[in-house]
Design an enzyme around this catalytic site. Structure first.
Site, PDB file in Angstrom:
ATOM      1  N   CYS A   2       0.831  -1.202   0.000  1.00 15.87           N
ATOM      2  CA  CYS A   2       0.000   0.000   0.000  1.00 15.87           C
ATOM      3  C   CYS A   2       0.868   1.255   0.000  1.00 15.87           C
ATOM      4  O   CYS A   2       1.915   1.295   0.597  1.00 15.87           O
ATOM      5  CB  CYS A   2      -0.845   0.004   1.267  1.00 15.87           C
ATOM      6  N   TRP A  75      -3.347  -2.756  -1.252  1.00 10.82           N
ATOM      7  CA  TRP A  75      -3.218  -4.192  -1.477  1.00 10.82           C
ATOM      8  C   TRP A  75      -4.182  -4.814  -0.481  1.00 10.82           C
ATOM      9  O   TRP A  75      -3.961  -4.716   0.733  1.00 10.82           O
ATOM     10  CB  TRP A  75      -1.786  -4.663  -1.225  1.00 10.82           C
ATOM     11  N   ASN A 101      -2.500   2.384   5.981  1.00  7.23           N
ATOM     12  CA  ASN A 101      -1.683   1.173   5.773  1.00  7.23           C
ATOM     13  C   ASN A 101      -1.652   0.445   7.100  1.00  7.23           C
ATOM     14  O   ASN A 101      -1.488   1.059   8.145  1.00  7.23           O
ATOM     15  CB  ASN A 101      -0.241   1.551   5.386  1.00  7.23           C
ATOM     16  N   HIS A 510      26.977 -34.313  20.680  1.00 11.98           N
ATOM     17  CA  HIS A 510      27.559 -35.285  19.730  1.00 11.98           C
ATOM     18  C   HIS A 510      28.710 -34.692  18.959  1.00 11.98           C
ATOM     19  O   HIS A 510      29.020 -35.135  17.845  1.00 11.98           O
ATOM     20  CB  HIS A 510      26.467 -35.776  18.770  1.00 11.98           C
TER      21      HIS A 510
END
Ligand code: AGP
Length: 614
Positions: A2, A75, A101, A510
């Protein structure tokens, strides 16, 4: 992504706003609109779905004359892209308009309260609650800035807003809550500008002010005033933006990588846009073209990718397997391309690639396609090969990622994998509507949580100042945070050139435990989840061998402070989405260490943004 533009001054506002929005077109959008207060004191509004060319035609056919206006490219996050959902949104009395936004996380509750007071909503958006609330506060006789401030105090989530009101025709009010994208003030001679991104107003002025989180501004054509959310005046410094387009694009940031790290809340909002349907609690992925029969009979998904995208894939495995109960294998594309993978009509192959042009990934995709797999991709670069060659895809919508070290593409990929997992799980009946609705709501909180982490940047910079001379780092994570440890190590090594290794915490005994000493910082991801106790004991094991531990812990966790030497805190997040939040401190730690070491952060030696060769 946006875009926001506002203007007040002697020019025709309609043109300044429209031209400014055009400069933001690269960010992608699905609808656009402009509002101007005309000389007759009325707000004129032009908006529609589609491209700015549509809006331009509307304005040619029916121009608006006035010197104060706002505009937006949207958007869709709440409500489909259409005329009624396009911004600006207008209050019921048609005296207030707003562009926005971000995500109003509590909009459903606010909307119900307003509807109970007789307010009639005309859109499906969360934004509309803002403009209706401002109208309600104006009705109490307060100034526009106060009406907006009182409104913002009711909102949850990250938002950037600009408000215009016919009863205050000489001013615009704007504000930034969280990090849903910026609000920049452009200072002109007898005119003022507002924009979400610098390029929109760069042709008019180079003097900019960047609002910080929880700051507001009131602009008139003669100037501006900045206050905090409590109404206290804030002194701000104007930045003189350099003339060259590259540093102009960097804006207030020193590097593109830094800008992109801080762009993540907005990028996350944008990737939720049009996909997470918060109102109905569901997910839509239109570009995936998913086949219901395939989804139900799917037995295996291969995720193939390289580098950071591969680590996102490892997170996706946890999401898809736990939600959709589909077996997932994550493979390096550079290996997969020379495999003879077992692929049949019940297999899908999902490629994750920011650039969409990575040679190894494309080659692996070719192999998958040749073997008849359903081929999908999650891609950032629109129109790239990895977007064109597939049966379905999810655009990351992160916006351009310039820094070679991938940041917002990583977090957006994870969000897209989460949305895909939700959709697959629902389609296979692995989760019910209530579970899906909660999973979707969880995603809506992430942009604001990400913004909260960004607000702690100083904390991470302080740690970087302490450890930038280290020669080795070990990153430990477990479960869904093991890929985050791998990504944190990759970020550090590729931009600071410090040797760093990510390791599954349970594997320490390990082998790697032999490396432990006080010269090698151990970054341990110990946020609250079902493996927390195991991680605490890993930290104790490292400490017992004289190790130096930097723990990433959840806010309020006092236990870990007693075990580790340093703690970076993050807000609690839903376990499946925690990697998005947990990676941000590691991105910032790497960034600040690299800067302290004088490294070329945006273009590290030997690296390319897109590896288009084998
Ligand atoms: C990430 O920081 C690296 N620059 C690199 O590992 C990158 O993720 C990898 O090359 C994949 O790129 P892609 O997502 O564009 O395919």
């Amino acid at each position: 992504m946006c875009g926001i533009v506002g203007y007040i001054g002697p020019r025709q506002a309609e043109q300044v706003v429209l031209m400014g929005l055009k400069k933001l077109e690269y960010r992608g959008y699905d609808s656009a609109g402009v509002a101007v207060i005309e000389q007759n004191g009325k707000i004129e509004l032009r908006r529609d779905a589609g491209k700015l060319a549509n809006l331009e035609q509307m304005l040619i056919a029916s121009p608006i004359k006035g010197h104060i206006g706002i505009g937006h490219t949207r958007w869709a996050t709440h409500g489909p892209p259409n005329q009624r959902n396009a911004h600006p949104h207008m209050s019921m009395d048609e005296r207030v308009v707003v562009v926005h936004n971000g995500i109003v996380e509590n909009y459903l509750q606010l909307r119900e309260e307003l509807e109970a007071e007789g307010i009639e909503f005309t859109s499906d958006t969360d934004t509309e609650v803002i403009v209706q609330l401002v109208e309600r506060h104006l009705g109490t006789g307060v100034p526009l800035i106060t009406a907006v401030r009182n409104t913002l105090r009711l909102l949850k989530g990250a938002s950037a807003v600009v408000v215009m009101n016919v009863d205050h025709p000489d001013e615009l009010v704007c504000a930034r809550l969280g990090n849903a994208g910026g609000i920049t003030l452009g200072i002109g001679e007898g005119e003022m500008f507002i924009a979400s991104d610098i390029p929109a107003i760069l042709e008019y002025t180079r003097d900019m002010i960047f609002l910080e989180n929880r700051q507001m501004a009131c602009i008139t054509q003669d100037g501006y005033s900045v206050t905090d959310l409590d109404g206290r005046s804030v002194t701000t410094e104007a930045h003189a933006i350099a003339w060259d387009p590259v540093s102009a694009a960097r804006g207030e940031f020193k590097h593109f990588m830094q800008k992109e790290i801080f762009d993540q809340p907005r990028a996350l909002i944008d990737t939720l846009g049009g996909r997470a349907d918060f109102e109905n609690g569901r997910v839509v992925l239109p570009e995936m073209n998913l086949d219901a029969v395939l989804i139900r009979q799917l037995k295996k998904i291969y995720i193939i990718a390289c580098g950071t995208s591969y680590f996102a894939g490892l997170v996706g495995k946890f999401m898809i397997e736990s939600m959709a109960r589909i077996s997932v294998e994550v493979e390096y594309a550079s290996e997969f391309r020379y495999y003879d993978p077992i692929i049949d009509e019940q297999t899908a192959v999902l490629a994750i690639t920011q650039s969409g042009e990575t040679a190894d990934t494309l080659a692996a995709m070719d192999l998958a396609q040749a073997k008849g797999a359903a081929l999908w991709s999650i891609v950032n670069a629109f129109g790239s090969q990895a977007m064109r060659m597939v049966d379905g895809y999810i655009p990351m919508q992160a916006g351009p990622e310039i820094g070679v070290a991938s940041t917002k593409a990583f977090t957006n990929s994870i969000m897209d994998l989460y949305l895909l997992a939700c959709l697959l799980a629902e389609a296979r009946g692995a989760i019910n509507k209530g579970q899906l609705s909660r999973l979707v709501a969880d995603a809506g909180h992430i942009p604001d949580l990400a913004g909260q982490v960004l607000d702690r940047d100083d904390e991470y910079q302080e740690l970087a100042n302490r450890f930038f001379k280290a020669n080795d780092f070990l990153y430990l994570g477990r479960g869904i945070n093991y890929p985050v440890a791998l990504e944190g190590a990759l970020k550090l090594k590729e931009i600071s050139y410090i040797h760093a290794e990510g390791y599954p915490a349970g594997e320490m005994k390990h082998g790697p435990i032999a490396l432990i000493d006080e010269t090698m910082p151990v970054v341990a991801i110990v946020t609250r989840d079902d493996l927390y106790d195991k991680m605490v004991s890993q930290v104790q094991q490292a400490k017992a061998r004289g190790g130096l531990v930097i723990a990433l812990a959840t806010d309020g966790d006092e236990t870990i402070a007693r075990e580790a030497d340093f703690v970076m805190h993050v807000p609690e997040a839903p376990p499946l989405l925690a990697p998005i939040i947990n990676v941000i401190p590691l991105q910032l730690l790497s960034y600040h260490i690299a800067v302290r070491r004088g490294a070329d952060v945006d273009q590290p030696r030997n690296l390319a943004k897109s590896v288009t060769v084998e």
